[in-house]
Scaffold this motif. Structure first.
Motif, short mmCIF file in Angstrom:
data_model
loop_
_atom_site.label_atom_id
_atom_site.label_comp_id
_atom_site.label_asym_id
_atom_site.label_seq_id
_atom_site.Cartn_x
_atom_site.Cartn_y
_atom_site.Cartn_z
N GLY A 282 0.87 -1.33 0.14
CA GLY A 282 -0.14 0.04 0.13
C GLY A 282 0.73 1.41 0.11
O GLY A 282 0.44 2.36 0.01
N GLY A 283 2.16 0.96 0.21
CA GLY A 283 3.06 2.29 0.14
C GLY A 283 3.14 3.14 1.53
O GLY A 283 3.79 3.90 1.42
N THR A 284 2.36 2.40 2.48
CA THR A 284 2.59 3.15 3.75
C THR A 284 3.71 2.88 4.57
O THR A 284 4.23 3.42 5.30
CB THR A 284 1.25 2.87 4.34
OG1 THR A 284 0.87 1.49 4.29
CG2 THR A 284 0.03 3.76 3.93
N ILE A 285 4.34 1.64 4.49
CA ILE A 285 5.57 1.40 5.06
C ILE A 285 6.55 1.46 3.69
O ILE A 285 6.61 0.93 2.55
CB ILE A 285 5.82 -0.25 5.17
CG1 ILE A 285 4.61 -0.52 6.28
CG2 ILE A 285 7.25 -0.55 5.83
CD1 ILE A 285 4.66 -2.17 6.96
N PRO A 286 7.66 2.22 4.08
CA PRO A 286 8.85 2.72 3.06
C PRO A 286 9.28 1.39 2.46
O PRO A 286 9.73 0.51 3.35
CB PRO A 286 9.64 3.82 3.63
CG PRO A 286 9.05 3.65 4.96
CD PRO A 286 7.95 3.07 5.34
#
Lengths: 372, 308
Positions: A282-286
Motif C-alpha cells: 500500500g506504500g505506507t511502509i517505505p
C-alpha cells in the motif's frame, strides 16, 4: 498395531491442522518472524539481530518468533512458510544476504499479505514483489570511527581487515575503515583478506595469524562471527576493533572499539507500522529504510583501555559531525587502489546515495583486490 | 625485526605453521580411522565424532576450568559414539557405511543441539608448547607454539605403526581386518577386536575435536569442522593405511588450508577461491588416482567394507 498407529497419526494431523489456523487475525497483536543463518549467540551478525528480536518482544503486543541456523537453501522457504501458516506471522525478517534471491522473492509472491523485510540492499522497485522491502544501517559510519581509533593506535601503520566476500556492503566497510584511519594517519595501509564465506573459523584464524605475521597490529573484520578473530588478536597481543556486536569481553586488553547494530530500534519501528495497519504494497511502509549513528540504527562500542586521548578526541569529533549530519565519508577527490579516480574533486556521495550500495572498488590505501 | 614485516617468509611460516595447527585434527581423526579400517570396518561417523568432541571439550573446559578435563571428555564422548557404531555394525548384515552416515548426522545434530549454550562463553584453552622460545622473532615464536595434541598425535602415529608391525595385538587387528575367517580359525574374537578398534579410533577422533575447540581456532561454533572429519577418512586411503603416512598426509592437508590466507596477506589476491578449495581438490585427486576397478589397493585390509 500398525493400524492404531496410522489412526493416531491421522488424528494428530487433523489436530495440527485445526490448530494451525492463523490466530493473527486477533486484533492488536503483531506476530513477527526472524530467521538467522547461524546460531544466535555468536557475538556476530545473528546475535545482533537476535538481540533486536528480544528487544522488540518487550512490547506487550508483539509476539516474536525466531529460528536460527537456517541455511540459504529451500529450507529457508520452508521456515518462512511455517512462520506464516502455523504462527500467523504478519511480517518476516529473513536476515541473511543469500535468503533474498530466489527464496524471499518466491515466498513473497505466494503470500502477498505478508510483509517481507530483507536486511541489505537488494530490493529494486518494479523488479521485485511489492510486499518486499529492505532495511539496513549505515554501519560504515561506526566503522569509520573504528578506523580513526585504529589509525591512532597502530605503530606499524599496517592495519588488517578480514572480510568474507567482496560484495558492496563489505567493500563499503573496508573503504570507510581505511578512510577513517587515513584521516588521522595518512600513511596507514589496510591489508584485506577475503575468506570466501561468512563463517569459516579455521580460515579466519589462519587469516588473522598471517596478517599478524606480516606486521599488522590492528585487526578488524566483516564476517558473521568475529569471535575467533577477536580471540586470536588478543592471544597474539595486538589491537582489534569489533563488528556486529560488542566483543570487548573476548579481548579485554586489545579491544579498541567496534561497530555495533541497534536493531531493537528498527524492529520496534516496523512493529508499530504493522500495528497501525500499514503495508509495503500500500506504500505506507517505505520500501527502503536506512539510518546511521544519528538515527540510532548503529552505535560504537565503548572505548577499550588501550585507546589514547588523541584517538578519543578525533573519534568524538567525527561522531559529533555524524550526529549533526555534516559528515560525509565518501567525498572527492577519491582514488581507488589501482589509481583510477572514483569520486572527482568537489563531488560527494551522501549516505543515502544508491551509488554507494553498488560499490565495487577499494579505495587508495587498501592492499587487496575485489576480483575473486 | 621482532615485530616488523617478514614478507614472503610469512607465506612459508604461515603454511608450515598452518600445516601443524590445521593438520592436527586431520592427524588424530585419520589415525582413528586407520585403526578402525585396519580391523576391517569403516567409520564415516568420525565427522560427527569430531563435532561432538569439539563441543564436549569446550563445554567441559568451560564448566570445570580445566582444558585437560575437556580433552578427556572429548575422548570419552568419542569412545561412547564409537561404541554405538561398533555395536550396530557388529550385527549381521548391517552396512557400516550406512551406519556411519547415520552416526555422522546424529553426532553433528547432537553437537549442535547440546552446544547452543557454549557458543557465547570463552573456555580455558590448552597451553601451547613453546618450541620457539629461542627465537626473538614474534612470528616464529607464534608459529612454533605447538598444540600438545599434535605432539600426542605424532607419538600415537609412530606407536601405532610399531603396534601393527611388531606386536601380537597389532597382528590380531590386521588378521581380523584382512581375513576374518582365518582370524576366527586362529581362535580370535573378530567382534571384540573390531569393537575395541572402533572405540579407540573414535576416541582419537574426539580428541581431534578437542584440538579444534581448545587450541586452534579455539572456539566452539557449528562451522568449526567444515567437513574435516570426512576429508580425514579420504586421507587414510591416501596414506595407504599406514599411520606414519597419515602424519605426512595430515600435514599436507593442513598446509593446503592455509595457502589462501597466507598468500593474500602478502597481497596476492587473485584466485583465492581456488586456493581455498585446494584441500578439497587434493581429496578428489587422491580419490581419482587411487580408485581402480581392476585391483584392490596396496595395503587395503582385505575384508574392508565387506559384511564378513
Amino acid at each position: 498395531m500398525l493400524r492404531t498407529c496410522s489412526i493416531l497419526l491421522a488424528g494428530l494431523a487433523a489436530a495440527a491442522m485445526t490448530s494451525s489456523v492463523p490466530d493473527a487475525m486477533a486484533a492488536d497483536q503483531v506476530v513477527m518472524g526472524f530467521i538467522y543463518v547461524g546460531p544466535k549467540d555468536d557475538y556476530g551478525y545473528n546475535q545482533a539481530h537476535s538481540e533486536g528480536c528480544a528487544g522488540v518482544q518487550k512490547l506487550p503486543w508483539v509476539k516474536a518468533i525466531e529460528e536460527a541456523s537456517v541455511p540459504e537453501t529451500t529450507s529457508v522457504q520452508e521456515t518462512m512458510r511455517n512462520m506464516i501458516n502455523q504462527d500467523g506471522a504478519q511480517i518476516l525478517f529473513p536476515t541473511s544476504f543469500g535468503y533474498f534471491d530466489p527464496h524471499i522473492l518466491k515466498v513473497a509472491r505466494q503470500n502477498p499479505n505478508v510483509q517481507f523485510l530483507h536486511c541489505g540492499g537488494m530490493y529494486t522497485e518494479g523488479k521485485h514483489p511489492k510486499n518486499v522491502g529492505s532495511y539496513f544501517g549505515y554501519i560504515d559510519e561506526a566503522v569509520y570511527i573504528s578506523g580513526i581509533v585504529s589509525g591512532h593506535s597502530t605503530k606499524s601503520g599496517k592495519l588488517g581487515f578480514i572480510a568474507a566476500k567482496p560484495i558492496p556492503q563489505v567493500l563499503r566497510n573496508i573503504n570507510a575503515f581505511t578512510l577513517g584511519a587515513r584521516s588521522v594517519n595518512p600513511k596507514a595501509t589496510v591489508q584485506v583478506i577475503f575468506t570466501g564465506d561468512w563463517s569459516m573459523p579455521v580460515k579466519e584464524a589462519e587469516a588473522a595469524s598471517s596478517l599478524i605475521d606480516q606486521g599488522v597490529d590492528v585487526l578488524t573484520c566483516h564476517v558473521d562471527s568475529p569471535k575467533v578473530i577477536l580471540e586470536t588478536a588478543e592471544r597474539r597481543g595486538i589491537y582489534v576493533c569489533g563488528y556486529h556486536a560488542n566483543g570487548s569481553k573476548l579481548a579485554p586488553k586489545g579491544y579498541l572499539t567496534g561497530a555495533e547494530w541497534n536493531w531493537t530500534k528498527v524492529y520496534s519501528d516496523y512493529a508499530q507500522m504493522v500495528k497501525d495497519g500499514k503495508t509495503l504494497a500500500g506504500g505506507t511502509i517505505p520500501h527502503l529504510i536506512r539510518g546511521g549513528l544519528k538515527d540510532g540504527f548503529v552505535k560504537c562500542s565503548d572505548y577499550g583501555p588501550a585507546v589514547g586521548d588523541d584517538a578519543k578526541k578525533d573519534a568524538e569529533a567525527a561522531k559529533a559531525k555524524f550526529m549533526d549530519g555534516s559528515m560525509v565519508i565518501f567525498k572527492g577527490p577519491l582514488m581507488d587502489n589501482t589509481g583510477k579516480v572514483i569520486v572527482p574533486d568537489g563531488q560527494e556521495y551522501n549516505q543515502k546515495d544508491i551509488e554507494l550500495e553498488k560499490m565495487g572498488w577499494l579505495v587508495d590505501g587498501v592492499i587487496g583486490s575485489t576480483k575473486s | 625485526m621482532s615485530n616488523s614485516s617478514i614478507g614472503w617468509w610469512g607465506v612459508v611460516i604461515g603454511v608450515l605453521a598452518g600445516s601443524v595447527r590445521g593438520g592436527t585434527p586431520f592427524l588424530l581423526v585419520s589415525l582413528g580411522e586407520c585403526l578402525t579400517e585396519k580391523s576391517g570396518k569403516i567409520n564415516l561417523g568420525l565427522e560427527g565424532v569430531l563435532l561432538m568432541g569439539a563441543m564436549s571439550a569446550y563445554a567441559v573446559s568451560y564448566k570445570t576450568g580445566s582444558s585437560l578435563c575437556g580433552v578427556a571428555a572429548a575422548a570419552g564422548v568419542g569412545a561412547l559414539l564409537g561404541m554405538i557404531h561398533a555395536l550396530m555394525v557388529s550385527r549381521p548384515r548391517v552396512n557400516d557405511i550406512a551406519v556411519g552416515i547415520a552416526m555422522l548426522i546424529f553426532g553433528s545434530g547432537l553437537a549442535f543441539y547440546l552446544g547452543k549454550p557454549y557458543i557465547e562463553p570463552s573456555a580455558p584453552q590448552l597451553p601451547g608448547i613453546p618450541l620457539g622460545a629461542w627465537s626473538s622473532v614474534a612470528q616464529i615464536r607464534a608459529a612454533l607454539s605447538i598444540s600438545p595434541l599434535f605432539v600426542f598425535g605424532v607419538v600415537v602415529a609412530f606407536l601405532m605403526h610399531w603396534f601393527f608391525r611388531s606386536t601380537r595385538w597389532g597382528m590380531h587387528v590386521r588378521a581380523v581386518g584382512d581375513s576374518p575367517a582365518a582370524a576366527r580359525a586362529m581362535g580370535l574374537s573378530v567382534g571384540r577386536t573390531r569393537f575395541l578398534a572402533i572405540v579407540c579410533g573414535s576416541a582419537l577422533g574426539g580428541m581431534g575435536g578437542a584440538h579444534l575447540s581448545l587450541f586452534y581456532p579455539g572456539a566452539w561454533t557449528e562451522r568449526i569442522s567444515s567437513g574435516q572429519g570426512l576429508m580425514a577418512v579420504a586421507l587414510v586411503i591416501f596414506a595407504r593405511w599406514n599411520p606414519v603416512h597419515c602424519l605426512w598426509a595430515s600435514l599436507l592437508f593442513g598446509g593446503a588450508q592455509s595457502i589462501g590466507p597466507a598468500l593474500q596477506a602478502v597481497g596476492i589476491s587473485t584466485g583465492y577461491y581456488l586456493w581455498n578449495a585446494s584441500p578439497y581438490i587434493l581429496t578428489l585427486l587422491v580419490m581419482m588416482a587411487t580408485c581402480s576397478t581392476k585391483r584392490t589397493l596396496v595395503g587395503a585390509p582385505g575384508a574392508l567394507g565387506t559384511s564378513s
